[in-house]
Design a protein around this motif. Sequence first.
Motif, PDB file in Angstrom:
ATOM      1  N   ILE A 242       0.847  -1.187   0.000  1.00  0.00           N
ATOM      2  CA  ILE A 242       0.000   0.000   0.000  1.00  0.00           C
ATOM      3  C   ILE A 242       0.886   1.243   0.000  1.00  0.00           C
ATOM      4  O   ILE A 242       1.834   1.353   0.781  1.00  0.00           O
ATOM      5  CB  ILE A 242      -0.941  -0.004   1.216  1.00  0.00           C
ATOM      6  CG1 ILE A 242      -1.924  -1.186   1.102  1.00  0.00           C
ATOM      7  CG2 ILE A 242      -1.702   1.314   1.329  1.00  0.00           C
ATOM      8  CD1 ILE A 242      -2.897  -1.299   2.238  1.00  0.00           C
ATOM      9  N   GLU A 243       0.561   2.169  -0.895  1.00  0.00           N
ATOM     10  CA  GLU A 243       1.353   3.394  -0.995  1.00  0.00           C
ATOM     11  C   GLU A 243       1.249   4.200   0.294  1.00  0.00           C
ATOM     12  O   GLU A 243       0.199   4.265   0.926  1.00  0.00           O
ATOM     13  CB  GLU A 243       0.854   4.238  -2.174  1.00  0.00           C
ATOM     14  CG  GLU A 243       1.100   3.612  -3.539  1.00  0.00           C
ATOM     15  CD  GLU A 243       0.666   4.525  -4.662  1.00  0.00           C
ATOM     16  OE1 GLU A 243       0.306   5.686  -4.369  1.00  0.00           O
ATOM     17  OE2 GLU A 243       0.691   4.090  -5.826  1.00  0.00           O
ATOM     18  N   HIS A 244       2.369   4.830   0.654  1.00  0.00           N
ATOM     19  CA  HIS A 244       2.362   5.687   1.828  1.00  0.00           C
ATOM     20  C   HIS A 244       3.436   6.756   1.667  1.00  0.00           C
ATOM     21  O   HIS A 244       4.286   6.675   0.772  1.00  0.00           O
ATOM     22  CB  HIS A 244       2.614   4.866   3.103  1.00  0.00           C
ATOM     23  CG  HIS A 244       4.052   4.493   3.323  1.00  0.00           C
ATOM     24  ND1 HIS A 244       4.737   3.648   2.478  1.00  0.00           N
ATOM     25  CD2 HIS A 244       4.947   4.871   4.281  1.00  0.00           C
ATOM     26  CE1 HIS A 244       5.988   3.517   2.906  1.00  0.00           C
ATOM     27  NE2 HIS A 244       6.130   4.244   3.995  1.00  0.00           N
ATOM     28  N   ASP A 245       3.378   7.743   2.528  1.00  0.00           N
ATOM     29  CA  ASP A 245       4.354   8.828   2.508  1.00  0.00           C
ATOM     30  C   ASP A 245       5.654   8.330   3.120  1.00  0.00           C
ATOM     31  O   ASP A 245       5.699   8.019   4.315  1.00  0.00           O
ATOM     32  CB  ASP A 245       3.804  10.010   3.301  1.00  0.00           C
ATOM     33  CG  ASP A 245       4.742  11.209   3.294  1.00  0.00           C
ATOM     34  OD1 ASP A 245       5.828  11.111   2.682  1.00  0.00           O
ATOM     35  OD2 ASP A 245       4.393  12.233   3.911  1.00  0.00           O
ATOM     36  N   PRO A 246       6.731   8.224   2.331  1.00  0.00           N
ATOM     37  CA  PRO A 246       7.996   7.700   2.891  1.00  0.00           C
ATOM     38  C   PRO A 246       8.587   8.580   3.987  1.00  0.00           C
ATOM     39  O   PRO A 246       9.414   8.120   4.774  1.00  0.00           O
ATOM     40  CB  PRO A 246       8.916   7.646   1.661  1.00  0.00           C
ATOM     41  CG  PRO A 246       8.324   8.604   0.680  1.00  0.00           C
ATOM     42  CD  PRO A 246       6.852   8.581   0.911  1.00  0.00           C
ATOM     43  N   SER A 247       8.154   9.841   4.044  1.00  0.00           N
ATOM     44  CA  SER A 247       8.684  10.738   5.084  1.00  0.00           C
ATOM     45  C   SER A 247       7.874  10.662   6.377  1.00  0.00           C
ATOM     46  O   SER A 247       8.230  11.292   7.371  1.00  0.00           O
ATOM     47  CB  SER A 247       8.681  12.180   4.577  1.00  0.00           C
ATOM     48  OG  SER A 247       7.347  12.622   4.329  1.00  0.00           O
ATOM     49  N   ALA A 248       6.785   9.878   6.370  1.00  0.00           N
ATOM     50  CA  ALA A 248       5.945   9.765   7.560  1.00  0.00           C
ATOM     51  C   ALA A 248       6.689   9.025   8.663  1.00  0.00           C
ATOM     52  O   ALA A 248       7.527   8.158   8.390  1.00  0.00           O
ATOM     53  CB  ALA A 248       4.650   9.038   7.218  1.00  0.00           C
ATOM     54  N   PRO A 249       6.403   9.349   9.928  1.00  0.00           N
ATOM     55  CA  PRO A 249       7.086   8.671  11.042  1.00  0.00           C
ATOM     56  C   PRO A 249       6.697   7.198  11.114  1.00  0.00           C
ATOM     57  O   PRO A 249       5.659   6.788  10.601  1.00  0.00           O
ATOM     58  CB  PRO A 249       6.600   9.439  12.270  1.00  0.00           C
ATOM     59  CG  PRO A 249       5.293  10.050  11.863  1.00  0.00           C
ATOM     60  CD  PRO A 249       5.441  10.371  10.398  1.00  0.00           C
ATOM     61  N   ASP A 250       7.535   6.403  11.783  1.00  0.00           N
ATOM     62  CA  ASP A 250       7.282   4.966  11.898  1.00  0.00           C
ATOM     63  C   ASP A 250       6.576   4.618  13.204  1.00  0.00           C
ATOM     64  O   ASP A 250       6.752   3.527  13.745  1.00  0.00           O
ATOM     65  CB  ASP A 250       8.584   4.181  11.772  1.00  0.00           C
ATOM     66  CG  ASP A 250       9.600   4.567  12.843  1.00  0.00           C
ATOM     67  OD1 ASP A 250       9.319   5.518  13.602  1.00  0.00           O
ATOM     68  OD2 ASP A 250      10.660   3.918  12.920  1.00  0.00           O
ATOM     69  N   TYR A 251       5.785   5.533  13.713  1.00  0.00           N
ATOM     70  CA  TYR A 251       4.986   5.273  14.918  1.00  0.00           C
ATOM     71  C   TYR A 251       3.562   5.768  14.661  1.00  0.00           C
ATOM     72  O   TYR A 251       3.289   6.489  13.694  1.00  0.00           O
ATOM     73  CB  TYR A 251       5.582   5.971  16.142  1.00  0.00           C
ATOM     74  CG  TYR A 251       5.900   7.442  15.948  1.00  0.00           C
ATOM     75  CD1 TYR A 251       4.903   8.410  15.994  1.00  0.00           C
ATOM     76  CD2 TYR A 251       7.211   7.865  15.717  1.00  0.00           C
ATOM     77  CE1 TYR A 251       5.183   9.755  15.815  1.00  0.00           C
ATOM     78  CE2 TYR A 251       7.504   9.201  15.530  1.00  0.00           C
ATOM     79  CZ  TYR A 251       6.491  10.145  15.583  1.00  0.00           C
ATOM     80  OH  TYR A 251       6.774  11.475  15.384  1.00  0.00           O
ATOM     81  N   LEU A 252       2.633   5.357  15.542  1.00  0.00           N
ATOM     82  CA  LEU A 252       1.241   5.757  15.384  1.00  0.00           C
ATOM     83  C   LEU A 252       1.053   7.233  15.726  1.00  0.00           C
ATOM     84  O   LEU A 252       1.629   7.739  16.692  1.00  0.00           O
ATOM     85  CB  LEU A 252       0.338   4.928  16.289  1.00  0.00           C
ATOM     86  CG  LEU A 252       0.083   3.466  15.906  1.00  0.00           C
ATOM     87  CD1 LEU A 252      -0.891   2.845  16.901  1.00  0.00           C
ATOM     88  CD2 LEU A 252      -0.471   3.359  14.497  1.00  0.00           C
ATOM     89  N   GLU A 253       0.219   7.891  14.924  1.00  0.00           N
ATOM     90  CA  GLU A 253      -0.167   9.265  15.200  1.00  0.00           C
ATOM     91  C   GLU A 253      -1.682   9.384  15.190  1.00  0.00           C
ATOM     92  O   GLU A 253      -2.370   8.683  14.438  1.00  0.00           O
ATOM     93  CB  GLU A 253       0.407  10.228  14.147  1.00  0.00           C
ATOM     94  CG  GLU A 253       1.868  10.565  14.338  1.00  0.00           C
ATOM     95  CD  GLU A 253       2.302  11.723  13.442  1.00  0.00           C
ATOM     96  OE1 GLU A 253       1.753  11.835  12.308  1.00  0.00           O
ATOM     97  OE2 GLU A 253       3.164  12.516  13.853  1.00  0.00           O
ATOM     98  N   TYR A 254      -2.204  10.274  16.033  1.00  0.00           N
ATOM     99  CA  TYR A 254      -3.630  10.564  15.995  1.00  0.00           C
ATOM    100  C   TYR A 254      -3.965  11.328  14.726  1.00  0.00           C
ATOM    101  O   TYR A 254      -3.140  12.078  14.190  1.00  0.00           O
ATOM    102  CB  TYR A 254      -4.040  11.408  17.205  1.00  0.00           C
ATOM    103  CG  TYR A 254      -3.942  10.710  18.535  1.00  0.00           C
ATOM    104  CD1 TYR A 254      -4.720   9.589  18.806  1.00  0.00           C
ATOM    105  CD2 TYR A 254      -3.096  11.187  19.534  1.00  0.00           C
ATOM    106  CE1 TYR A 254      -4.646   8.950  20.036  1.00  0.00           C
ATOM    107  CE2 TYR A 254      -3.016  10.552  20.768  1.00  0.00           C
ATOM    108  CZ  TYR A 254      -3.786   9.437  21.010  1.00  0.00           C
ATOM    109  OH  TYR A 254      -3.705   8.807  22.226  1.00  0.00           O
ATOM    110  N   ASP A 255      -5.177  11.140  14.242  1.00  0.00           N
ATOM    111  CA  ASP A 255      -5.665  11.898  13.095  1.00  0.00           C
ATOM    112  C   ASP A 255      -6.318  13.174  13.599  1.00  0.00           C
ATOM    113  O   ASP A 255      -7.283  13.122  14.371  1.00  0.00           O
ATOM    114  CB  ASP A 255      -6.664  11.060  12.296  1.00  0.00           C
ATOM    115  CG  ASP A 255      -7.199  11.799  11.085  1.00  0.00           C
ATOM    116  OD1 ASP A 255      -6.482  11.844  10.071  1.00  0.00           O
ATOM    117  OD2 ASP A 255      -8.326  12.326  11.168  1.00  0.00           O
ATOM    118  N   ILE A 256      -5.816  14.318  13.174  1.00  0.00           N
ATOM    119  CA  ILE A 256      -6.282  15.590  13.711  1.00  0.00           C
ATOM    120  C   ILE A 256      -7.750  15.835  13.381  1.00  0.00           C
ATOM    121  O   ILE A 256      -8.501  16.390  14.194  1.00  0.00           O
ATOM    122  CB  ILE A 256      -5.401  16.758  13.189  1.00  0.00           C
ATOM    123  CG1 ILE A 256      -5.814  18.087  13.822  1.00  0.00           C
ATOM    124  CG2 ILE A 256      -5.436  16.833  11.685  1.00  0.00           C
ATOM    125  CD1 ILE A 256      -5.654  18.127  15.323  1.00  0.00           C
TER     126      ILE A 256
END
Length: 518
Positions: A242-256
């Motif tokens: 699945i495509e994703h942002d390679p610059s995104a962190p490798d931990y869970l984040e809340y959705d604002i």
Amino acid sequence: MRVAVAGCCHGELDKIYETLALAERRGPGPVDLLLCCGDFQAVRNEADLRCMAVPPKYRHMQTFYRYYSGEKKAPVLTLFIGGNHEASNHLQELPYGGWVAPNIYYLGHFECPPYNSSTIRSIYHVRNIEVYKLKQLKQPIDIFLSHDWPRSIYHYGNKKQLLKTKSFFRQEVENNTLGSPAASELLEHLKPTYWFSAHLHVKFAALMQHQAKDKGQTARATKFLALDKCLPHRDFLQILEIEHDPSAPDYLEYDIEWLTILRATDDLINVTGHLWNMPENNGLHARWDYSATEEGMKEVLEKLNHDLKVPCNFSVTAACYDPSKPQTQMQLIHRINPQTTEFCAQLGITDINVRLQKSKEEHHVCGEYEEQDDVESNDSGEDRSEYNTDTSALSSINPDEIMLDEEEEEDEDSIVSAHSDMNTPSVEPSDQASEFSASFSDVRILPGSMIVSSDDTVDSTVDREGKPGGTVESGNGEDLTKVSLKRLSDEHEPEQRKKIKRRNQAIYAAVDDDDDAA
């Protein structure tokens, strides 16, 4: 990003993780994320088992408690939603989601213990408020998880093959009563890129092409995949790129956006047992649009100090099962989880468990749960507005499903038939949908720990058309293993179909899943 999706887990964490490890060793690379579509069964102890909506003979401890105690740790970040066979009292500590064990995260749902014979089943039904909140989302959604299938999704895949595999679905498919109306409504409204489900214990893929609202808009499509339960010879696991942002962190984040909606709808929380309707643009409500605004999202970011990282704040809140010291009479306690307390305080929203405890002390909102009680009470302590569905019940019985009343005496005149709804036309799957269905490779063979002796019951109804044994394949169809397995010894076909008693019609007419966006 390599994402693994699992169907009904039924507490078989060890076997799922072992299967993932096998696929990783023989595949193109490690899995980054595991998504589980319900019936996870996060059972910590004997008290949790009593809160599962299954007959006593199906209440098995399985292996989750080892991850809860710290004896083991999930080898891959695992996200899951609830199903209709869960340790519900455990999950209700985390109405907004949270860690149930290190590296295992629950996405949230709420109703309070203790349970009676009615609420132990109604707990997993979808609530109006949940659908209402999810429909406030405006941003594009990549992945949506639901336990039950969206109603009518079978019209967008290989329906002929589905009915060949599960012939007892035919009447419900023809009447268009199979699946969840709430999930169908959300599918039409949210139009996610992927939608994953479980519950019906069969692998099924479909491609739903949505209509563009405006002429200038590009029509979106949803790739739907349902998976089987965790057993040998069953398609219970799928690995996707699945495509994703390679610059995104490798931990869970809340959705604002979602946090802003939770904060905006906080005043809609209802802990009484009374039915009530969601706000609508009908002149009766001062506000009916609770979607996230730029100003609202800015306020939430400031409350969180611009840090959306999900804290790794798991804590043990109940005694863990000890095989050497079984406790069959362990007391059931409604606990306040510090994860929920911290989350609510930080976001400035209501801690539902705290409000319920206060309400329970004042008005005795929640009814006592007694294992042998036959009370038809609806006092569950949360919004009792279950999502409005039709009044039909299951007209066909899935031999793989656990029947809640199978240990009770059968009534001779109690077969329930479904009401016919022929308004939805059958949609023939396009060539694109057929290609999409065929693109899903089989990840069905379990590792050596699940091999059983040759004198055990063999194969399943799902695989009678196929060869004995399956293969773990990579995305390009390469065969990853040649191990041939048989079914587990405790998995048998029923001798005859069970009847559904009329007094339980409401159970099967209601929506039996938790819906959550991931």
